[in-house]
Design a protein around this motif. Structure first.
Motif, PDB file in Angstrom:
ATOM      1  N   ILE A   3       0.815  -1.217   0.000  1.00  0.00           N
ATOM      2  CA  ILE A   3       0.000   0.000   0.000  1.00  0.00           C
ATOM      3  C   ILE A   3       0.852   1.272   0.000  1.00  0.00           C
ATOM      4  O   ILE A   3       0.462   2.271  -0.604  1.00  0.00           O
ATOM      5  CB  ILE A   3      -1.027  -0.016   1.161  1.00  0.00           C
ATOM      6  N   GLU A   4       2.021   1.233   0.626  1.00  0.00           N
ATOM      7  CA  GLU A   4       2.884   2.422   0.638  1.00  0.00           C
ATOM      8  C   GLU A   4       3.338   2.765  -0.780  1.00  0.00           C
ATOM      9  O   GLU A   4       3.369   3.928  -1.163  1.00  0.00           O
ATOM     10  CB  GLU A   4       4.097   2.228   1.556  1.00  0.00           C
ATOM     11  N   ARG A   5       3.676   1.751  -1.548  1.00  0.00           N
ATOM     12  CA  ARG A   5       4.096   1.964  -2.953  1.00  0.00           C
ATOM     13  C   ARG A   5       2.924   2.505  -3.775  1.00  0.00           C
ATOM     14  O   ARG A   5       3.097   3.408  -4.586  1.00  0.00           O
ATOM     15  CB  ARG A   5       4.609   0.650  -3.535  1.00  0.00           C
ATOM     16  N   ILE A   6       1.743   1.960  -3.554  1.00  0.00           N
ATOM     17  CA  ILE A   6       0.559   2.419  -4.297  1.00  0.00           C
ATOM     18  C   ILE A   6       0.262   3.875  -3.953  1.00  0.00           C
ATOM     19  O   ILE A   6      -0.048   4.684  -4.838  1.00  0.00           O
ATOM     20  CB  ILE A   6      -0.655   1.503  -4.001  1.00  0.00           C
ATOM     21  N   GLU A   7       0.392   4.227  -2.683  1.00  0.00           N
ATOM     22  CA  GLU A   7       0.170   5.622  -2.290  1.00  0.00           C
ATOM     23  C   GLU A   7       1.189   6.539  -2.952  1.00  0.00           C
ATOM     24  O   GLU A   7       0.853   7.642  -3.399  1.00  0.00           O
ATOM     25  CB  GLU A   7       0.236   5.780  -0.767  1.00  0.00           C
ATOM     26  N   GLN A   8       2.433   6.114  -3.053  1.00  0.00           N
ATOM     27  CA  GLN A   8       3.459   6.922  -3.723  1.00  0.00           C
ATOM     28  C   GLN A   8       3.127   7.121  -5.200  1.00  0.00           C
ATOM     29  O   GLN A   8       3.375   8.195  -5.757  1.00  0.00           O
ATOM     30  CB  GLN A   8       4.844   6.293  -3.551  1.00  0.00           C
ATOM     31  N   ILE A   9       2.564   6.103  -5.832  1.00  0.00           N
ATOM     32  CA  ILE A   9       2.136   6.226  -7.228  1.00  0.00           C
ATOM     33  C   ILE A   9       1.025   7.261  -7.337  1.00  0.00           C
ATOM     34  O   ILE A   9       1.029   8.115  -8.241  1.00  0.00           O
ATOM     35  CB  ILE A   9       1.699   4.852  -7.784  1.00  0.00           C
ATOM     36  N   ALA A  10       0.068   7.217  -6.413  1.00  0.00           N
ATOM     37  CA  ALA A  10      -1.020   8.214  -6.414  1.00  0.00           C
ATOM     38  C   ALA A  10      -0.458   9.615  -6.215  1.00  0.00           C
ATOM     39  O   ALA A  10      -0.876  10.567  -6.890  1.00  0.00           O
ATOM     40  CB  ALA A  10      -2.038   7.880  -5.326  1.00  0.00           C
ATOM     41  N   ARG A  11       0.500   9.747  -5.313  1.00  0.00           N
ATOM     42  CA  ARG A  11       1.125  11.059  -5.084  1.00  0.00           C
ATOM     43  C   ARG A  11       1.871  11.538  -6.333  1.00  0.00           C
ATOM     44  O   ARG A  11       1.845  12.718  -6.660  1.00  0.00           O
ATOM     45  CB  ARG A  11       2.088  10.981  -3.906  1.00  0.00           C
ATOM     46  N   LYS A  12       2.530  10.624  -7.030  1.00  0.00           N
ATOM     47  CA  LYS A  12       3.251  10.995  -8.259  1.00  0.00           C
ATOM     48  C   LYS A  12       2.264  11.459  -9.323  1.00  0.00           C
ATOM     49  O   LYS A  12       2.528  12.434 -10.038  1.00  0.00           O
ATOM     50  CB  LYS A  12       4.092   9.829  -8.766  1.00  0.00           C
ATOM     51  N   ALA A  13       1.132  10.787  -9.431  1.00  0.00           N
ATOM     52  CA  ALA A  13       0.099  11.204 -10.383  1.00  0.00           C
ATOM     53  C   ALA A  13      -0.411  12.607 -10.034  1.00  0.00           C
ATOM     54  O   ALA A  13      -0.585  13.455 -10.914  1.00  0.00           O
ATOM     55  CB  ALA A  13      -1.056  10.207 -10.383  1.00  0.00           C
ATOM     56  N   ALA A  14      -0.626  12.848  -8.741  1.00  0.00           N
ATOM     57  CA  ALA A  14      -1.090  14.174  -8.299  1.00  0.00           C
ATOM     58  C   ALA A  14      -0.049  15.248  -8.619  1.00  0.00           C
ATOM     59  O   ALA A  14      -0.390  16.344  -9.085  1.00  0.00           O
ATOM     60  CB  ALA A  14      -1.391  14.148  -6.804  1.00  0.00           C
ATOM     61  N   GLY A  74     -13.050   8.869 -21.888  1.00  0.00           N
ATOM     62  CA  GLY A  74     -13.474  10.260 -21.904  1.00  0.00           C
ATOM     63  C   GLY A  74     -12.629  11.232 -22.702  1.00  0.00           C
ATOM     64  O   GLY A  74     -12.927  12.422 -22.729  1.00  0.00           O
ATOM     65  N   MET A  75     -11.576  10.757 -23.375  1.00  0.00           N
ATOM     66  CA  MET A  75     -10.725  11.686 -24.134  1.00  0.00           C
ATOM     67  C   MET A  75     -11.450  12.311 -25.317  1.00  0.00           C
ATOM     68  O   MET A  75     -11.105  13.412 -25.734  1.00  0.00           O
ATOM     69  CB  MET A  75      -9.452  10.986 -24.619  1.00  0.00           C
ATOM     70  N   GLU A  76     -12.464  11.643 -25.850  1.00  0.00           N
ATOM     71  CA  GLU A  76     -13.189  12.186 -27.004  1.00  0.00           C
ATOM     72  C   GLU A  76     -13.781  13.556 -26.675  1.00  0.00           C
ATOM     73  O   GLU A  76     -13.671  14.497 -27.448  1.00  0.00           O
ATOM     74  CB  GLU A  76     -14.313  11.245 -27.458  1.00  0.00           C
ATOM     75  N   GLU A  77     -14.413  13.654 -25.514  1.00  0.00           N
ATOM     76  CA  GLU A  77     -15.031  14.907 -25.091  1.00  0.00           C
ATOM     77  C   GLU A  77     -14.092  15.768 -24.253  1.00  0.00           C
ATOM     78  O   GLU A  77     -14.240  16.973 -24.190  1.00  0.00           O
ATOM     79  CB  GLU A  77     -16.307  14.621 -24.280  1.00  0.00           C
ATOM     80  N   ALA A  78     -13.155  15.126 -23.575  1.00  0.00           N
ATOM     81  CA  ALA A  78     -12.187  15.790 -22.689  1.00  0.00           C
ATOM     82  C   ALA A  78     -12.858  16.682 -21.651  1.00  0.00           C
ATOM     83  O   ALA A  78     -12.427  17.790 -21.378  1.00  0.00           O
ATOM     84  CB  ALA A  78     -11.152  16.576 -23.508  1.00  0.00           C
ATOM     85  N   ARG A  79     -13.945  16.175 -21.075  1.00  0.00           N
ATOM     86  CA  ARG A  79     -14.643  16.904 -20.012  1.00  0.00           C
ATOM     87  C   ARG A  79     -14.468  16.187 -18.667  1.00  0.00           C
ATOM     88  O   ARG A  79     -14.433  16.803 -17.634  1.00  0.00           O
ATOM     89  CB  ARG A  79     -16.110  17.074 -20.365  1.00  0.00           C
ATOM     90  N   TRP A  80     -14.396  14.861 -18.705  1.00  0.00           N
ATOM     91  CA  TRP A  80     -14.075  14.031 -17.549  1.00  0.00           C
ATOM     92  C   TRP A  80     -13.287  12.849 -18.091  1.00  0.00           C
ATOM     93  O   TRP A  80     -13.839  11.967 -18.737  1.00  0.00           O
ATOM     94  CB  TRP A  80     -15.342  13.561 -16.850  1.00  0.00           C
ATOM     95  N   VAL A  81     -12.003  12.865 -17.863  1.00  0.00           N
ATOM     96  CA  VAL A  81     -11.139  11.789 -18.344  1.00  0.00           C
ATOM     97  C   VAL A  81     -10.766  10.917 -17.147  1.00  0.00           C
ATOM     98  O   VAL A  81     -10.374  11.425 -16.097  1.00  0.00           O
ATOM     99  CB  VAL A  81      -9.876  12.343 -19.033  1.00  0.00           C
ATOM    100  N   LEU A  82     -10.899   9.627 -17.330  1.00  0.00           N
ATOM    101  CA  LEU A  82     -10.552   8.660 -16.304  1.00  0.00           C
ATOM    102  C   LEU A  82      -9.364   7.852 -16.806  1.00  0.00           C
ATOM    103  O   LEU A  82      -9.400   7.309 -17.912  1.00  0.00           O
ATOM    104  CB  LEU A  82     -11.745   7.745 -16.034  1.00  0.00           C
ATOM    105  N   LEU A  83      -8.312   7.809 -16.008  1.00  0.00           N
ATOM    106  CA  LEU A  83      -7.114   7.018 -16.306  1.00  0.00           C
ATOM    107  C   LEU A  83      -7.048   5.886 -15.294  1.00  0.00           C
ATOM    108  O   LEU A  83      -6.999   6.135 -14.083  1.00  0.00           O
ATOM    109  CB  LEU A  83      -5.853   7.874 -16.189  1.00  0.00           C
ATOM    110  N   ASP A  84      -7.038   4.660 -15.779  1.00  0.00           N
ATOM    111  CA  ASP A  84      -7.031   3.488 -14.902  1.00  0.00           C
ATOM    112  C   ASP A  84      -5.623   2.900 -14.844  1.00  0.00           C
ATOM    113  O   ASP A  84      -5.116   2.380 -15.831  1.00  0.00           O
ATOM    114  CB  ASP A  84      -8.018   2.456 -15.443  1.00  0.00           C
ATOM    115  N   PHE A  85      -5.005   3.018 -13.675  1.00  0.00           N
ATOM    116  CA  PHE A  85      -3.685   2.427 -13.439  1.00  0.00           C
ATOM    117  C   PHE A  85      -3.790   1.220 -12.517  1.00  0.00           C
ATOM    118  O   PHE A  85      -2.825   0.843 -11.863  1.00  0.00           O
ATOM    119  CB  PHE A  85      -2.734   3.473 -12.850  1.00  0.00           C
ATOM    120  N   GLY A  86      -4.979   0.642 -12.422  1.00  0.00           N
ATOM    121  CA  GLY A  86      -5.183  -0.510 -11.552  1.00  0.00           C
ATOM    122  C   GLY A  86      -5.503  -0.079 -10.141  1.00  0.00           C
ATOM    123  O   GLY A  86      -6.652   0.218  -9.830  1.00  0.00           O
TER     124      GLY A  86
END
Length: 120
Positions: A3-14, A74-86
């Motif tokens: 979970i610590e690694r996953i949190e670091q990934i979330a922080r990097k995305a932010a 959501g990239m077609e409209e680019a109003r709400w884009v969701l990126l799934d990294f698992g």
């Protein structure tokens, strides 16, 4: 993955979103609330070009540390884009959509992660 690694990934995305001037960047720990992900990163971008730039930056930054994007919606409209990294899901909203859907309210029981160190 721990979970610590996953949190670091979330922080990097932010951090990647912030680097592209995304606003109201929030990281929610949702691991106790849903099996779909451990963390949500939520941010706003004011225009289509900014949504695209934030999306690209998050994708590129995470891929540079070996985290592949599993899907983009959501990239077609680019109003709400969701990126799934698992284990981490990134939501890039235009302000109107973010206000309308207000997913922070839907996940109101989630712990808010304080942003800071992002080493991955």
């Amino acid at each position: 993955m721990e979970i610590e690694r996953i949190e670091q990934i979330a922080r990097k995305a932010a951090a990647a979103a912030q680097d592209k001037k995304a606003t109201d960047v929030v990281v929610l720990n949702v691991q106790a609330l849903t099996p779909m992900a451990d963390f949500f990163v939520i941010c706003s971008a004011t225009s289509r070009p900014q949504v695209e730039a934030v999306t690209r930056a998050v994708r590129d930054d995470l891929e540079s540390v070996g985290v592949s994007c599993r899907g983009v919606e959501g990239m077609e409209e680019a109003r709400w884009v969701l990126l799934d990294f698992g284990d981490v899901v990134v939501h890039v909203f235009r302000p109107e959509e973010r206000e309308f859907y207000h997913i922070e309210r839907l996940w109101g029981d989630a712990e808010i992660v304080t942003l800071g160190e992002t080493s991955v």
